[in-house]
Design a protein around this motif. Structure first.
Motif, PDB file in Angstrom:
ATOM      1  N   GLY A 130     -37.641  32.242  -7.465  1.00 11.66           N
ATOM      2  CA  GLY A 130     -36.880  31.350  -8.327  1.00 11.66           C
ATOM      3  C   GLY A 130     -37.072  31.702  -9.784  1.00 11.66           C
ATOM      4  O   GLY A 130     -38.165  32.106 -10.207  1.00 11.66           O
ATOM      5  N   ILE A 131     -36.009  31.552 -10.570  1.00  9.09           N
ATOM      6  CA  ILE A 131     -36.066  31.772 -12.012  1.00  9.09           C
ATOM      7  C   ILE A 131     -35.828  30.431 -12.680  1.00  9.09           C
ATOM      8  O   ILE A 131     -34.751  29.832 -12.544  1.00  9.09           O
ATOM      9  CB  ILE A 131     -35.000  32.785 -12.458  1.00  9.09           C
ATOM     10  N   PHE A 132     -36.863  29.930 -13.357  1.00  7.15           N
ATOM     11  CA  PHE A 132     -36.814  28.618 -13.995  1.00  7.15           C
ATOM     12  C   PHE A 132     -36.716  28.815 -15.505  1.00  7.15           C
ATOM     13  O   PHE A 132     -37.535  29.531 -16.094  1.00  7.15           O
ATOM     14  CB  PHE A 132     -38.074  27.812 -13.663  1.00  7.15           C
ATOM     15  N   GLU A 133     -35.730  28.140 -16.128  1.00 12.34           N
ATOM     16  CA  GLU A 133     -35.541  28.317 -17.569  1.00 12.34           C
ATOM     17  C   GLU A 133     -35.248  26.983 -18.245  1.00 12.34           C
ATOM     18  O   GLU A 133     -34.417  26.203 -17.772  1.00 12.34           O
ATOM     19  CB  GLU A 133     -34.405  29.297 -17.853  1.00 12.34           C
ATOM     20  N   HIS A 134     -35.960  26.751 -19.350  1.00 12.68           N
ATOM     21  CA  HIS A 134     -35.765  25.565 -20.186  1.00 12.68           C
ATOM     22  C   HIS A 134     -35.496  26.042 -21.607  1.00 12.68           C
ATOM     23  O   HIS A 134     -36.268  26.839 -22.167  1.00 12.68           O
ATOM     24  CB  HIS A 134     -37.019  24.690 -20.146  1.00 12.68           C
ATOM     25  N   LEU A 135     -34.417  25.557 -22.207  1.00  9.18           N
ATOM     26  CA  LEU A 135     -34.068  25.955 -23.568  1.00  9.18           C
ATOM     27  C   LEU A 135     -34.735  25.044 -24.592  1.00  9.18           C
ATOM     28  O   LEU A 135     -34.978  23.858 -24.329  1.00  9.18           O
ATOM     29  CB  LEU A 135     -32.549  25.915 -23.755  1.00  9.18           C
ATOM     30  N   ALA A 136     -35.009  25.606 -25.756  1.00 12.07           N
ATOM     31  CA  ALA A 136     -35.761  24.884 -26.790  1.00 12.07           C
ATOM     32  C   ALA A 136     -35.063  23.606 -27.231  1.00 12.07           C
ATOM     33  O   ALA A 136     -35.714  22.614 -27.559  1.00 12.07           O
ATOM     34  CB  ALA A 136     -35.991  25.798 -27.993  1.00 12.07           C
ATOM     35  N   GLU A 137     -33.728  23.603 -27.220  1.00 15.46           N
ATOM     36  CA  GLU A 137     -32.999  22.430 -27.710  1.00 15.46           C
ATOM     37  C   GLU A 137     -32.901  21.313 -26.676  1.00 15.46           C
ATOM     38  O   GLU A 137     -32.438  20.209 -26.997  1.00 15.46           O
ATOM     39  CB  GLU A 137     -31.585  22.837 -28.173  1.00 15.46           C
ATOM     40  N   TRP A 138     -33.339  21.574 -25.479  1.00 15.32           N
ATOM     41  CA  TRP A 138     -33.276  20.558 -24.434  1.00 15.32           C
ATOM     42  C   TRP A 138     -34.487  19.633 -24.492  1.00 15.32           C
ATOM     43  O   TRP A 138     -35.523  19.962 -25.070  1.00 15.32           O
ATOM     44  CB  TRP A 138     -33.189  21.205 -23.066  1.00 15.32           C
ATOM     45  N   SER A 139     -34.361  18.480 -23.845  1.00 13.38           N
ATOM     46  CA  SER A 139     -35.440  17.500 -23.850  1.00 13.38           C
ATOM     47  C   SER A 139     -36.640  18.016 -23.074  1.00 13.38           C
ATOM     48  O   SER A 139     -36.494  18.641 -22.022  1.00 13.38           O
ATOM     49  CB  SER A 139     -34.959  16.181 -23.233  1.00 13.38           C
ATOM     50  N   PRO A 140     -37.854  17.754 -23.571  1.00 12.47           N
ATOM     51  CA  PRO A 140     -39.062  18.194 -22.859  1.00 12.47           C
ATOM     52  C   PRO A 140     -39.338  17.293 -21.657  1.00 12.47           C
ATOM     53  O   PRO A 140     -38.772  16.202 -21.528  1.00 12.47           O
ATOM     54  CB  PRO A 140     -40.153  18.062 -23.917  1.00 12.47           C
ATOM     55  N   PHE A 141     -40.243  17.745 -20.796  1.00 15.06           N
ATOM     56  CA  PHE A 141     -40.610  16.983 -19.603  1.00 15.06           C
ATOM     57  C   PHE A 141     -41.902  17.561 -19.053  1.00 15.06           C
ATOM     58  O   PHE A 141     -42.407  18.592 -19.520  1.00 15.06           O
ATOM     59  CB  PHE A 141     -39.497  17.049 -18.543  1.00 15.06           C
ATOM     60  N   ASN A 142     -42.452  16.902 -18.036  1.00 17.11           N
ATOM     61  CA  ASN A 142     -43.631  17.385 -17.328  1.00 17.11           C
ATOM     62  C   ASN A 142     -43.227  17.910 -15.958  1.00 17.11           C
ATOM     63  O   ASN A 142     -42.307  17.372 -15.325  1.00 17.11           O
ATOM     64  CB  ASN A 142     -44.670  16.272 -17.139  1.00 17.11           C
ATOM     65  N   LEU A 143     -43.933  18.929 -15.491  1.00 21.05           N
ATOM     66  CA  LEU A 143     -43.603  19.543 -14.203  1.00 21.05           C
ATOM     67  C   LEU A 143     -44.890  19.724 -13.396  1.00 21.05           C
ATOM     68  O   LEU A 143     -45.531  20.774 -13.441  1.00 21.05           O
ATOM     69  CB  LEU A 143     -42.915  20.898 -14.434  1.00 21.05           C
ATOM     70  N   PRO A 144     -45.305  18.709 -12.618  1.00 20.79           N
ATOM     71  CA  PRO A 144     -46.552  18.814 -11.854  1.00 20.79           C
ATOM     72  C   PRO A 144     -46.499  19.764 -10.663  1.00 20.79           C
ATOM     73  O   PRO A 144     -47.532  20.308 -10.275  1.00 20.79           O
ATOM     74  CB  PRO A 144     -46.794  17.379 -11.364  1.00 20.79           C
ATOM     75  N   GLN A 145     -45.318  19.963 -10.055  1.00 17.54           N
ATOM     76  CA  GLN A 145     -45.307  20.707  -8.791  1.00 17.54           C
ATOM     77  C   GLN A 145     -43.987  21.421  -8.562  1.00 17.54           C
ATOM     78  O   GLN A 145     -42.922  20.884  -8.830  1.00 17.54           O
ATOM     79  CB  GLN A 145     -45.560  19.740  -7.633  1.00 17.54           C
ATOM     80  N   VAL A 146     -44.094  22.659  -8.039  1.00 17.34           N
ATOM     81  CA  VAL A 146     -42.943  23.405  -7.521  1.00 17.34           C
ATOM     82  C   VAL A 146     -43.410  24.120  -6.261  1.00 17.34           C
ATOM     83  O   VAL A 146     -44.498  24.703  -6.242  1.00 17.34           O
ATOM     84  CB  VAL A 146     -42.411  24.437  -8.537  1.00 17.34           C
ATOM     85  N   ARG A 147     -42.588  24.100  -5.222  1.00 17.57           N
ATOM     86  CA  ARG A 147     -42.987  24.720  -3.961  1.00 17.57           C
ATOM     87  C   ARG A 147     -41.759  25.041  -3.117  1.00 17.57           C
ATOM     88  O   ARG A 147     -40.643  24.600  -3.414  1.00 17.57           O
ATOM     89  CB  ARG A 147     -43.901  23.779  -3.177  1.00 17.57           C
ATOM     90  N   ILE A 148     -41.984  25.815  -2.032  1.00 13.80           N
ATOM     91  CA  ILE A 148     -40.995  26.002  -0.968  1.00 13.80           C
ATOM     92  C   ILE A 148     -41.576  25.374   0.296  1.00 13.80           C
ATOM     93  O   ILE A 148     -42.764  25.541   0.595  1.00 13.80           O
ATOM     94  CB  ILE A 148     -40.691  27.484  -0.704  1.00 13.80           C
ATOM     95  N   VAL A 149     -40.741  24.663   1.033  1.00 13.90           N
ATOM     96  CA  VAL A 149     -41.165  23.970   2.251  1.00 13.90           C
ATOM     97  C   VAL A 149     -40.324  24.460   3.427  1.00 13.90           C
ATOM     98  O   VAL A 149     -39.095  24.530   3.328  1.00 13.90           O
ATOM     99  CB  VAL A 149     -41.004  22.441   2.110  1.00 13.90           C
ATOM    100  N   PHE A 150     -41.005  24.796   4.515  1.00  8.54           N
ATOM    101  CA  PHE A 150     -40.307  25.086   5.776  1.00  8.54           C
ATOM    102  C   PHE A 150     -40.839  24.146   6.841  1.00  8.54           C
ATOM    103  O   PHE A 150     -42.051  24.057   7.069  1.00  8.54           O
ATOM    104  CB  PHE A 150     -40.503  26.539   6.210  1.00  8.54           C
ATOM    105  N   LYS A 151     -39.933  23.432   7.493  1.00  9.57           N
ATOM    106  CA  LYS A 151     -40.277  22.533   8.579  1.00  9.57           C
ATOM    107  C   LYS A 151     -39.826  23.179   9.883  1.00  9.57           C
ATOM    108  O   LYS A 151     -38.626  23.251  10.180  1.00  9.57           O
ATOM    109  CB  LYS A 151     -39.626  21.164   8.364  1.00  9.57           C
ATOM    110  N   LEU A 152     -40.807  23.648  10.630  1.00  9.04           N
ATOM    111  CA  LEU A 152     -40.535  24.403  11.846  1.00  9.04           C
ATOM    112  C   LEU A 152     -40.310  23.477  13.042  1.00  9.04           C
ATOM    113  O   LEU A 152     -40.628  22.286  12.999  1.00  9.04           O
ATOM    114  CB  LEU A 152     -41.694  25.348  12.123  1.00  9.04           C
ATOM    115  N   SER A 153     -39.785  24.041  14.105  1.00 13.89           N
ATOM    116  CA  SER A 153     -39.517  23.275  15.326  1.00 13.89           C
ATOM    117  C   SER A 153     -40.805  22.727  15.908  1.00 13.89           C
ATOM    118  O   SER A 153     -41.718  23.489  16.260  1.00 13.89           O
ATOM    119  CB  SER A 153     -38.811  24.166  16.351  1.00 13.89           C
ATOM    120  N   LYS A 154     -40.893  21.423  16.036  1.00 17.82           N
ATOM    121  CA  LYS A 154     -42.121  20.809  16.551  1.00 17.82           C
ATOM    122  C   LYS A 154     -42.299  21.051  18.039  1.00 17.82           C
ATOM    123  O   LYS A 154     -43.399  20.904  18.573  1.00 17.82           O
ATOM    124  CB  LYS A 154     -42.134  19.308  16.253  1.00 17.82           C
ATOM    125  N   ASP A 155     -41.234  21.432  18.727  1.00 20.00           N
ATOM    126  CA  ASP A 155     -41.342  21.730  20.155  1.00 20.00           C
ATOM    127  C   ASP A 155     -41.898  23.122  20.410  1.00 20.00           C
ATOM    128  O   ASP A 155     -42.330  23.423  21.522  1.00 20.00           O
ATOM    129  CB  ASP A 155     -39.966  21.622  20.831  1.00 20.00           C
TER     130      ASP A 155
END
Length: 665
Positions: A130-155
């Motif tokens: 992933g390419i994440f980009e924030h521009l200087a003129e945009w509002s700031p924020f906090n970013l505690p977490q980024v991830r990829i999730v795969f939910k596999l077949s439970k069977d």
């Protein structure tokens, strides 16, 4: 398994399909959710009973600027436009981008996010970054977490592997339901009371029990035995992860769920949350990571898939940085630089001359204060370990400005090279001898523990049989069992730890976590059900140094803290009156949540306490260590029994004029 078929891309009205003859990957368009993975005759390895947005996805947690803590709003990142970046027989790379404009203020974090997926010819897997980009003129924020999730077949997927000695058959997600489990101290942990498979009855399930340090978190995943299929998430580099090599992250857990963690505040808290400032631009490439599929064709034990996954992991690590990602924001090998040198340590109480920093961690991280790398998530980090001669080499460093940092097990503190280091494309820099002088006031009078930034040298009790995880019985990571914090009150019901230097054994007599004591109902007051605890360190001195007003004759107590959670350490000497002013206080520190999350370290903190010689007596002396903070877990789930400190190492140093040193070697 191999094929000569090239990679094919099929674009449908609401999905795209990548197919190389070995596997078929289906992704929603333009959202970029992985809805299907077809492999080895299995129509979908993902949990097809889930909605399409709840099978394979990128997500993040964000909060408004000025917020504290690690909580926030969760966004399952959904693209708004689709494009083909590369399409040929050798490779397909596709993009699912979501943009941002001021009309989305308060609804989404101000980010452009470009999710990429890559499939190569004759490759049993696919890549994502992933390419994440924030521009200087945009509002700031906090970013505690980024991830990829795969939910596999439970069977299908019932066996999970995180490392050679951390793998097992896992309970079903149904076992965590209200009718089959009992809630414990926090939502992530449950006691299995009526599981589908009786073998799991009486066990605790808690995803934090499977956390892993970044340096060891290169491959993990799941095995299906019928048909024989392995699903593995491989992370070939730590450069884009938060907080250095020993930062702990989640891996896989009951679901069956597989995670690729990029940004995370686990085992660190608010201090590690990425916080953008007003007017601050930010751009970062997260990944690529590789989702590897494998199978057996000759009737081999399905567990052999783990060995194959490790071999593939080694291939991916060797191939880093990849040559095939099409984004200009991902520099190739020839666009990166290298740095090398020799790391030496000079502690005048260990050796008159500098010694090789064998096993020391040496790294490049964004410019900052000493040790600031352990809470950094905005930039990239590049780490290695020095060899027996102290030699180190860090290759494939992205161009940019860095500080050179280092630390070494066996010695206190952190090193930072005096000036910043600029890495240019294609450059090779020799730093020569890099000499670290660990903090030292005077000779060692006594020491407790081993300075490796963890509490691993101290006493970890046996688990209460009511809260067992069978994986960690007779396991070196015994600290990962649930409920060990409650054992303190059982072992010390009326009096706290008393440690006598020269007689006690810190591996047996110093509890691994300094936490409050739980009060029986008849002893509770309106203040709560937990009370502060005061631990004692008794030691003897034959004579006391210079007691003049000069600091030259003073002693120094060094306290290295492996982790802290909403805790305060107060230190007194030869004075048990807790109403008196302490000799030293940390103030309230830490939101690491390490105690409740079965870790042995979080953020490293080093304190020094000047001890005037006039406060010492010839003969017996006592340090009183008080952990003052207690709250009710009813109002704060990760407080009460989880408030405390884990010590890494404690050392008392004599005045500098003392003639002898105790070698730490």
């Amino acid at each position: 398994m191999s094929t000569q078929q090239g990679v094919k891309l099929q674009i449908e009205s609401d999905h795209v399909v990548l197919d190389n003859g070995m596997l078929k990957l289906t992704i929603s368009k333009p959202q970029g959710m992985v809805t299907g993975i077809q492999y080895n005759g299995v129509t979908n390895l993902l949990e097809s009973r889930n909605d399409e947005i709840d099978r394979g996805y990128w997500d993040l947690v964000w909060s408004k600027t000025g917020s504290t803590g690690t909580k926030g709003s969760q966004e399952r990142i959904s693209g708004t436009s689709f494009s083909v970046i590369v399409e040929n027989e050798e490779q397909v790379e596709v993009s699912f981008k979501r943009t941002w404009d001021p009309s989305l203020e308060g609804q989404l974090p101000s980010l452009i996010i470009d999710k990429r997926f890559i499939m190569l010819k004759n490759s049993s897997g696919f890549y994502s970054y992933g390419i994440f980009e924030h521009l200087a003129e945009w509002s700031p924020f906090n970013l505690p977490q980024v991830r990829i999730v795969f939910k596999l077949s439970k069977d299908k997927f019932h066996y999970m592997a995180v490392s050679d000695n951390r793998q097992r058959f896992m309970p079903l997600p149904d076992d965590r339901s209200e009718k089959r489990s009992k809630p414990l101290a926090y939502p992530e942990a449950v006691l299995l009371v009526n599981p589908v498979e009786p073998e799991f009855k009486g066990e605790v399930d808690d995803k934090y029990q499977y956390s892993c340090e970044n340096k060891d978190l290169k491959v993990h995943g799941w095995i299906c035995s019928d048909p024989t299929v392995g699903f593995w998430q491989i992370t070939p580099s730590n450069e884009f992860r938060t907080g250095g090599l020993v930062k702990q992250n989640l891996t896989s857990h009951v679901g069956p769920i597989n995670l690729a963690m990029f940004l995370s505040a686990h085992y660190a808290g608010d201090e590690m949350v990425l916080k953008l400032k007003p007017g601050e631009p930010w751009k970062k490439v997260l990944g690529p990571v590789f989702m590897h599929l494998n199978t057996t064709t000759d009737g081999r034990d399905p567990l052999s898939l783990w060995e194959d996954a490790k071999r593939q992991m080694a291939v991916e690590v060797q191939s880093w940085p990849y040559s095939f990602p099409a984004s200009e924001d991902f520099p190739k090998a020839e666009q990166r630089g290298r740095i090398s040198g020799r790391f030496l340590v000079h502690d005048w109480c260990v050796s008159e001359t500098s010694i090789p920093g064998n096993g020391g961690y040496v790294g490049l991280a964004p410019p900052g204060e000493v040790g600031s790398w352990q809470t950094d998530g905005k930039g990239y980090q590049f780490w290695t370990q020095a060899d027996e001669q102290g030699l180190f080499s860090i290759a494939n460093v992205r161009p940019g400005d860095y500080n050179l940092y280092a630390y070494i097990p066996g010695f206190l503190g952190d090193y930072k090279f005096g000036s910043s280091v600029t890495i240019a494309p294609g450059s090779s820099m020799d730093m020569g001898d890099v000499v670290y002088e660990p903090p030292r006031h005077g000779p060692t009078l006594w020491e407790m523990g081993y300075p490796d930034r963890t509490a691993s040298g101290f006493y970890v009790p046996d688990v209460d049989p009511k809260y067992i995880n069978k994986l960690y019985v007779n396991h070196p990571d015994r600290f990962r069992q649930y409920g060990l914090w409650d054992r303190y009150t059982e072992l010390y019901p009326d009096k706290d730890v008393v440690y006598t230097v020269g007689k006690s054994d810190w591996a047996k007599d110093w509890f691994y976590a300094h936490i409050p004591r739980f009060l029986p109902k008849q002893q509770r007051t309106k203040e709560g059900e937990y009370v502060p605890t005061t631990w004692q360190i008794k030691f003897y001195v034959d004579s006391v140094g210079n007691t003049s007003s000069s600091n030259v004759g003073d002693y120094l107590l060094r306290v290295a803290v492996a982790t802290a959670h909403v805790a305060e350490l107060q230190v007194r000497i030869n004075n048990q009156d807790m109403s008196s002013s302490p000799l030293f206080s940390t103030g309230v520190i830490g939101h690491d949540n390490t105690i409740g999350r079965h870790g042995i370290h979080g953020l490293y903190r080093l304190y020094e306490v000047l001890v005037p010689a006039a406060l010492l007596s010839k003969g017996e002396n006592i340090f009183y260590f008080t952990q003052t903070q207690t709250k009710s877990p009813a109002t704060a789930p990760f407080e009460g029994p989880f408030q405390g400190i884990m010590y890494d190492y404690i050392r008392l140093e004599a005045p500098p004029s003392s003639p002898h040193c105790l070698s730490l070697a």
